[in-house]
Design an enzyme around this catalytic site. Sequence first.
Site, PDB file in Angstrom:
ATOM      1  CE  LYS A 148      -3.569   2.339   2.875  1.00 12.64           C
ATOM      2  NZ  LYS A 148      -4.730   2.110   3.709  1.00 12.64           N
ATOM      3  CE  LYS A 150      -1.477   5.489   4.428  1.00 14.55           C
ATOM      4  NZ  LYS A 150      -2.946   5.844   4.637  1.00 14.55           N
ATOM      5  CG  ASP A 224     -10.160   4.957   4.767  1.00 12.56           C
ATOM      6  OD1 ASP A 224     -11.122   4.647   5.876  1.00 12.56           O
ATOM      7  OD2 ASP A 224      -8.946   5.126   4.811  1.00 12.56           O
ATOM      8  CE  LYS A 246      -8.775   2.659   7.604  1.00 11.10           C
ATOM      9  NZ  LYS A 246      -7.873   4.101   7.501  1.00 11.10           N
ATOM     10  CG  ASP A 296      -3.677  -0.973   5.004  1.00  6.22           C
ATOM     11  OD1 ASP A 296      -2.751  -1.721   5.553  1.00  6.22           O
ATOM     12  OD2 ASP A 296      -4.216  -0.042   5.148  1.00  6.22           O
TER      13      ASP A 296
END
Length: 330
Positions: A148, A150, A224, A246, A296
């Site tokens: 992943k 950023k 997200d 999450k 993740d």
Amino acid sequence: MRRTLDARHDGFPLHTPFRISRGVKTVADVVTVTVREGELVGRGEGVPYPRYGETVDGSLVAIAGMRALVEAGASREELAAAMPAGAARNAIDCALWDLEAKRAGTSVAALAGCRAPEALASAITIGIDTPEAMAAVAQRHTSVPLLKVKLNREEAEAQLAAVRAVAPLPRLIVDPNESWRVEDVARWQDMLLAHRVDLLEQPVPADDDAGLEGLGSRIPICADEALHTRADLPRLRGRYDYVNIKLDKTGGLTEALALADAALGMGFGLMVGCMVSSSLGIAPAMLVAERASFVDLDGPLWLAADREGGVRDEAGWMQPPAPGFWGTPA
């Protein structure tokens, strides 16, 4: 039997600064909740997130406000009705799950109707830095199943190219953390395809994503920051292909499991993510992650020292915590 609830702030220094488009983190500040019934102890953890207006102090106050309800024997459903979704509720909810499993002499997985946690291919995250520095990190993870990356807006092309040049094999998630604009998503389609990006996570601000509708992105886009609970799903249709669940956003495992069911029923793909946390925040999420296409959960890998008995990474495969750590018999 008398029940007691306690909460405290725990700080876990990171071994390396964690950089995203919004800033830099050097310590994982979490709230740890314990709920006791006699000799039985349930534990849970939440990560207050400034992006959502949360602080450690505010979360501790919110948890204290639930003490009478919880100590009177409230269920997880009653907790959800009395408290908004967020890190504070997550910590209590997960502690109640842990306690419930111990009281029943079984596992949380069994209570929730989930598979027992197994090793999962979990993303190794590369934080924002110079393209050269990001490539150096990627060089250490060329054989993992999933990376992943950023990205910011200013050096996105150079950063992504640098990582892909040294790590051509792993599947790839790109996460700009709301720093792009809709026009960036459109103009960088060819670039993202050329680097074989599998998923683009929350590229634009959650409150300015209407332009994603009808964009026709050739790279699946994942919500997200735009997703917290089931109530958000209808608004996301036509804008996103996947949703990132999450537990700190859903307010615990209870809503996370329900959200996963609802999202799949509406045709969304699933990603399960985390904040930078200890393994106590990851163990419950592993139950939801069994159903996800993208996982993740590498938050604890950023810590200089994790809680004893927690998860561990083996070449990009997240191993479950030790028996008795959370949600399983010792």
